[in-house]
Every structure is written in C-alpha cells, then in structure tokens.
Write a protein that holds these residues in place. Sequence first.
Motif, short mmCIF file in Angstrom:
data_model
loop_
_atom_site.label_atom_id
_atom_site.label_comp_id
_atom_site.label_asym_id
_atom_site.label_seq_id
_atom_site.Cartn_x
_atom_site.Cartn_y
_atom_site.Cartn_z
N GLY A 32 0.68 -1.45 -0.18
CA GLY A 32 -0.05 -0.03 0.04
C GLY A 32 0.89 1.36 0.19
N ARG A 36 -0.56 2.16 -3.73
CA ARG A 36 -1.80 2.51 -3.64
C ARG A 36 -2.51 3.72 -4.37
NH1 ARG A 36 -5.24 0.21 0.11
NH2 ARG A 36 -3.76 -0.26 1.56
N LYS A 37 -1.72 4.85 -3.96
CA LYS A 37 -2.35 6.03 -4.41
C LYS A 37 -1.79 6.39 -5.88
CE LYS A 37 -3.39 7.84 0.12
NZ LYS A 37 -3.08 9.06 0.98
N THR A 40 -0.84 1.49 -8.47
CA THR A 40 -2.16 0.46 -8.04
C THR A 40 -3.49 1.03 -8.14
OG1 THR A 40 -0.55 -1.01 -6.79
CG2 THR A 40 -2.87 -1.56 -6.41
N GLY A 41 -3.62 2.18 -7.74
CA GLY A 41 -4.89 3.10 -7.76
C GLY A 41 -5.29 3.34 -9.02
N HIS A 44 -6.54 -0.01 -10.72
CA HIS A 44 -7.82 -0.75 -10.17
C HIS A 44 -9.05 0.15 -10.84
CE1 HIS A 44 -11.16 -0.73 -7.44
NE2 HIS A 44 -11.04 -1.73 -7.39
N LEU A 56 -9.67 -4.43 -4.37
CA LEU A 56 -8.59 -3.66 -3.62
C LEU A 56 -9.00 -3.59 -2.04
CD1 LEU A 56 -6.26 -1.73 -4.56
CD2 LEU A 56 -8.07 0.16 -4.56
N ASP A 58 -8.61 -1.49 0.37
CA ASP A 58 -9.11 -0.42 1.17
C ASP A 58 -10.58 -0.10 0.88
OD1 ASP A 58 -8.75 0.39 -1.37
OD2 ASP A 58 -8.17 2.62 -0.80
#
Length: 177
Positions: A32, A36-37, A40-41, A44, A56, A58
């Motif tokens: 993450g 994540r931001k 991967t964000g 997704h 995902l 979160d």
Amino acid sequence: MDARKAHKASSSSSPSSSSKRCEYQVFLSFRGEDTRKGFTGHLHAALSDAGIRAFLDDNELKRAEIIETQLMQAIDGSMISIIVFSKSYANSNWCLKELVKIMKCRERLGQQVMPLFYNVDASDVRKQTGSFAKAFEKHEAGICEGKHEKEKVQRWRNALTQAADLCGEDLKNADNG
C-alpha cells in the motif's frame, strides 16, 4: 444420469467450483505505501472502468479483526491475481502471506497469476537480493528459535521465487500510472 453428468452436477455445487469461487475477476496484491495512491490505484480504476471486478483491500475490507480472513477469501474467490512487486513489498508480512495464498491457489485451483515488477528487478524478487534481501534480513532477525517461524519465512521465499519465475511485466521507471 450417467457418471459424467452426475460428477459435473456435484462438482458445480462444490466450494471449489469456478462458479462458486469467482467472486472477483482480479485480486490485486500490492504494498500500500508504495503504490496504492499511484500505480495500483490507477490500475484498479482502469480495471473498474473496463467492467472488471477487482478486489482492492481499502475498498472492500469491513473490520480490522477479520481483515486476514477477508483477504484469504478474496484471493480464493478470484480468477486472476495480479501481484505488484515494489521495493518494499517483502517488508510486509501481509503481502507475503497473500503471496503464499496466491501461489497455493494457482497450484490447487489453476488461478492465473500475473506479476508486475514496479521499479524492481525480477531477479531481486526471484533471488531475494537488493531491497528483498534487506527485508528478509529483518524477518529472519525477528524469528524466534521456533521451527514454525523458520518454515514460514522459507514459504515466503519459495513463493517469491515461484511468482518471479512466471511471465510478467517489467515496469521500471514507471510514473504514477
């Protein structure tokens, strides 16, 4: 009903049948704090925009005390796992537990697995060198003398090697998308 039809009918209601276990099309495994931001964000969002149901953590996890159970069920309930290997992926016990489960699902259920090497060499993942060697030094330093703990770390190492041996994508010098 002949034996083949009976077997097909019974297997379609078993917990391991593909219609039962495919709650998600894709499970995303990632560190993450690394991606994540960013990558991967974006991945997704692109999967969702394409109509692909991707897990995902979160967005999907409900309560802290059942996170591990939900993660393992989500892995079991996915057709494909995408592993985003990043520099600190191996620092996370959670990521390594997910990886072991993913590789078991690949072997046991035929789940497809796609590794993505995000600003990390596949050989570092495969051989646990570079940032992966540093992570394992910490894991091994924290091990009690227990055989169970040593075996767990060895399972993590084996899963990394197996995953890195799969055909994947090298995303060196990739920006946030």
